[in-house]
Design an enzyme around this catalytic site. Structure first.
Site, PDB file in Angstrom:
ATOM      1  N   GLU A 452     -30.047 -15.295  36.864  1.00  0.00           N
ATOM      2  CA  GLU A 452     -29.747 -14.854  35.510  1.00  0.00           C
ATOM      3  C   GLU A 452     -28.254 -14.606  35.378  1.00  0.00           C
ATOM      4  O   GLU A 452     -27.648 -13.997  36.258  1.00  0.00           O
ATOM      5  CB  GLU A 452     -30.517 -13.559  35.220  1.00  0.00           C
ATOM      6  CG  GLU A 452     -30.232 -12.956  33.874  1.00  0.00           C
ATOM      7  CD  GLU A 452     -30.018 -11.446  33.938  1.00  0.00           C
ATOM      8  OE1 GLU A 452     -29.555 -10.892  32.943  1.00  0.00           O
ATOM      9  OE2 GLU A 452     -30.313 -10.842  34.994  1.00  0.00           O
ATOM     10  N   ASP A 525     -31.024  -9.094  37.986  1.00  0.00           N
ATOM     11  CA  ASP A 525     -30.499  -7.748  38.198  1.00  0.00           C
ATOM     12  C   ASP A 525     -31.629  -6.759  38.404  1.00  0.00           C
ATOM     13  O   ASP A 525     -32.719  -6.918  37.857  1.00  0.00           O
ATOM     14  CB  ASP A 525     -29.686  -7.292  36.985  1.00  0.00           C
ATOM     15  CG  ASP A 525     -28.297  -7.890  36.998  1.00  0.00           C
ATOM     16  OD1 ASP A 525     -27.718  -8.045  35.908  1.00  0.00           O
ATOM     17  OD2 ASP A 525     -27.804  -8.216  38.099  1.00  0.00           O
ATOM     18  N   ASP A 527     -32.308  -4.128  37.023  1.00  0.00           N
ATOM     19  CA  ASP A 527     -32.316  -3.193  35.891  1.00  0.00           C
ATOM     20  C   ASP A 527     -33.359  -3.643  34.878  1.00  0.00           C
ATOM     21  O   ASP A 527     -34.152  -4.547  35.150  1.00  0.00           O
ATOM     22  CB  ASP A 527     -30.921  -3.095  35.262  1.00  0.00           C
ATOM     23  CG  ASP A 527     -30.444  -4.426  34.715  1.00  0.00           C
ATOM     24  OD1 ASP A 527     -29.271  -4.528  34.357  1.00  0.00           O
ATOM     25  OD2 ASP A 527     -31.267  -5.394  34.651  1.00  0.00           O
ATOM     26  N   ASP A 529     -33.166  -5.234  31.981  1.00  0.00           N
ATOM     27  CA  ASP A 529     -33.060  -6.623  31.534  1.00  0.00           C
ATOM     28  C   ASP A 529     -33.529  -7.593  32.603  1.00  0.00           C
ATOM     29  O   ASP A 529     -34.222  -8.569  32.326  1.00  0.00           O
ATOM     30  CB  ASP A 529     -31.618  -6.952  31.143  1.00  0.00           C
ATOM     31  CG  ASP A 529     -31.275  -6.398  29.774  1.00  0.00           C
ATOM     32  OD1 ASP A 529     -32.222  -5.971  29.068  1.00  0.00           O
ATOM     33  OD2 ASP A 529     -30.079  -6.391  29.431  1.00  0.00           O
TER      34      ASP A 529
END
Ligand code: 0RA
Length: 668
Positions: A452, A525, A527, A529
């Site tokens: 990503e 990531d 996180d 997202d």
């Protein structure tokens, strides 16, 4: 009206029935005026609209009366003139509107026709049984919507005349002069009221010409002329007389679009069923073009929205042509039937039915509803079109050939569509531009990192081992599209690239043995997202490449959350808070010391790592942590996806908050 009423009307004294009533009117006159007044308050009910279309409708109303007189077998000629000041004059050589006093009306036939809505029945209906008239109205409606109207009738050796101003007669019908005994006819002149036709009272020569030409085609042998006598009109003229009727119409349609027919004769099919009260007239041919021209009429009114007669016609030419083609061996046993669309390619046809009781349906009354019309048209076409083909084998072969060409083109187009779809999704021969492929070809050794974000993608490309590691950077934005359906996702360029990179297709035709990598690693990531994107990708694999998961080829890369720097020796990495504390404790027990500055670094995203760090922490097979995705994970992702993409906001928000916490606790 009963006879006592009639009597009182005849004996009507001045001012009878109330002082305020105008002396020259009786009760029946008042009713008439109320009727005409209603036409003026609701003109749309009678002529459809009060724009240019409605204005031209007035002309057709008058002309249709003359056409009825031709249908009855009396009129042979209709002349239409556009006069200065936008008057319209229509003259025919029919019997003339009756001039005698109509029993029970107490006035002349002319006045009845001019002032009574639906006056048709007053004349015994002779010759008016199959009558057009879109709203069943006539001259009186035109009178109601005109400032001035004149009627001249030649009948019984006299010329009669009457003038109306604002739809009221100036005086009773009057004998003007003697004419030869056999000379008969009607002339109607009117001026449309600009208070009703506020948009325009300006007639178009071309619009009227087109309509009159169509009327001439539909009434073979009837001569129709049009003259523009306005100063600005430039003295245009046109005249029409077609002996061939609908066949001439079809020839004209081919001609005016310069589409030569495939064979010389126009096919003409005619039939009548008197007891059923229906007659049918069809003309058709085929040209080499691809389009279809099909015009249908009911009682000479164009049915722009088709209806039962059109349905019957379409069904019957399709089935008849298939039957003929089979009977003559023009289609092989293995061939599919020619479809309606195949058969209608290049067709030019006019279908006209006349029925006693036409049912016009739809918003604009442009659709025929009579079910008997469908059965009748079907039966006639089945019998007569087949017979025609049978007696014209050369033309029959050309028609079947044309439809078979359409059929082949349709199949070829479908195959080409399928092939191009397959190519883009499944078998894309070239690997996509975005994919940075690896050198090895053996899928057992090869890994695909789906990364990503562009900066992380760049680090991954530089940090990878190019021999066996391929990188596909994805732009997260595309995947994040809210409420994107999975179908939409699959069609998106990004996903197409992903499917092409893996090289095993998607959906029911997915073939896991063709997968170019046996490790497909989602690197996102740690996180919210990142979790979201991983969810989307897993959903995609679950729905469209399930065998890839079942084979154990799908992984999630686990980048560390913390980097721990010591004064001496290699750095340590931790994948959770607990692990961070654990590592620090272990190191200190071994006598190591934390650096004074930036000893514990928290990674916020993959983009923060340089190529070397990414390699060391996440990609190097000897150090990295991968989580193999099992079917349970993917199923969960799929359900999660449905929830994330659904309408309910609350569960989505809760999930994102919970996920934001749980992501931190992923344990090595
Ligand atoms: C009512 C009865 C008859 C003819 C007509 C009207 C008639 C109306 C128009 C309007 C324009 N041209 C027309 N020609 C005739 C039948 C008359 C008879 O039986 O002689």
């Amino acid at each position: 009206m009963d006879s006592s009423e009639q009597d009182s009307n005849l004996r009507q004294p001045e001012g009878a029935g109330g002082a305020s009533r105008p002396s020259q009117y009786n009760a029946s006159d008042l009713k008439v005026l109320e009727g005409l007044e209603h036409v003026r308050t609701r003109p749309g009910m009678y002529i459809g609209s009060t724009n240019s279309r409605g204005l031209h409708h007035l002309v057709y109303e008058i002309v249709d009366n003359s056409v009825d007189e031709a249908l009855a077998g009396y009129a042979t000629k209709i002349e239409v003139e556009i006069l200065p000041e936008n008057g319209i004059r229509v003259t025919d050589d029919g019997r003339g509107i009756p001039v005698d006093i109509v029993p029970g009306e107490g006035k002349s036939g002319v006045e009845v026709v001019m002032t009574k809505l639906n006056a048709g029945g007053k004349f015994g209906g002779g010759g008016y049984s199959v009558s057009g008239g879109l709203h069943g109205v006539g001259i009186s409606v035109v009178n109601a919507l005109s400032t001035k109207m004149e009627v001249e009738v030649e009948r019984g050796g006299w010329l009669w005349e009457q003038t109306y101003i604002d739809h009221k007669p100036l005086e009773p019908l009057k004998k003007v002069k003697e004419v030869p005994e056999g000379e008969t006819g009607t002339r109607v002149t009117f001026y449309a009221d600009p208070k009703i036709f506020k948009e325009t009272t300006d007639y178009s020569f071309d619009i009227i010409r087109q309509r009159l030409q169509q009327t001439a085609f539909l009434n073979p042998g009837l001569s129709i002329s049009l003259k523009d006598e306005r100063e600005e009109g430039g003295a245009q003229e046109a005249s029409f007389l077609y002996e061939g009727g609908l066949s001439d119409y079809v020839a004209h349609l081919c001609d005016s679009d310069s589409m030569p027919p495939l064979f010389p004769d126009v096919i003409a099919l005619k039939a009548e069923d008197k007891p059923l009260g229906i007659s049918l007239d069809i003309a058709l041919t085929w040209t080499g073009k691809y389009g279809t021209v099909l015009k249908t009429f009911a009682n000479t009114i164009e049915t722009v929205d088709g209806g039962t007669h059109e349905e019957g016609f379409k069904a019957a030419i399709t089935s008849t042509l298939n039957r003929y083609a089979r009977d003559k061996g023009l289609l092989k046993a293995a061939d599919e039937n020619l479809s309606g669309e195949d058969v209608r390619e290049g067709l030019v046809a006019v279908v006209s039915v006349k029925l006693v009781n036409p049912q016009f349906e739809g918003q604009t009354k442009g659709k025929l509803g009579n079910s008997e019309a469908k059965a009748f048209v079907q039966k006639v076409v089945n019998d007569k079109f087949y017979a025609w083909l049978d007696s014209h084998p050369a033309a029959g072969k050309l028609i079947v050939g044309k439809a078979a060409d359409a059929y082949k083109a349709r199949i070829a187009a479908r195959k080409a569509r399928e092939a191009s779809r397959k190519k883009s999704l499944l078998e894309s021969a070239t690997t996509p531009d975005k994919l940075k492929d690896c050198a090895y070809k053996n899928p057992d050794l090869c890994e695909l990192f789906i990364v990503e974000g562009n900066s992380a993608g760049g680090s991954a490309v530089s940090g990878r081992d190019q021999k066996f590691q391929a990188i596909l950077p994805l732009r997260g934005k595309i995947l994040n599209t809210e409420k994107a359906t999975t179908e939409k996702m699959v069609r998106s360029e990004t996903i197409e690239t992903l499917i092409a990179s893996i090289g095993a297709g998607s959906g029911p035709s997915f073939d896991v043995s063709k997968a170019r990598y046996h490790k497909v690693i989602v690197m996102a990531d740690a996180d919210v997202d990142g979790a979201h994107i991983a969810t989307l990708l897993l959903t995609l694999f679950f729905r469209y490449m399930r065998p890839l998961i079942e084979a154990g080829y799908v992984y999630i890369a686990m980048p560390p959350l913390y980097r721990i720097r010591w004064t001496k020796g290699p750095d340590s990495f931790a994948f959770s808070d607990a692990q961070r504390d654990q590592r620090i404790k272990e190191g200190q027990e071994e006598g190591r010391k934390l650096r004074s500055e930036n000893a514990i670094q928290r990674y916020k995203g993959l983009g923060e790592m340089d190529a070397q760090e990414l390699w060391e922490t996440t990609m190097d097979p000897s150090k990295r942590l991968l989580k193999k995705v099992c079917m349970g994970d993917a199923e969960f992702a799929d359900a999660t996806f449905a929830m994330l993409m659904g309408e309910a906001v609350e569960p989505r928000r809760e999930f994102i908050e919970a996920e934001a916490k749980s992501v931190k606790f992923i344990d090595a």
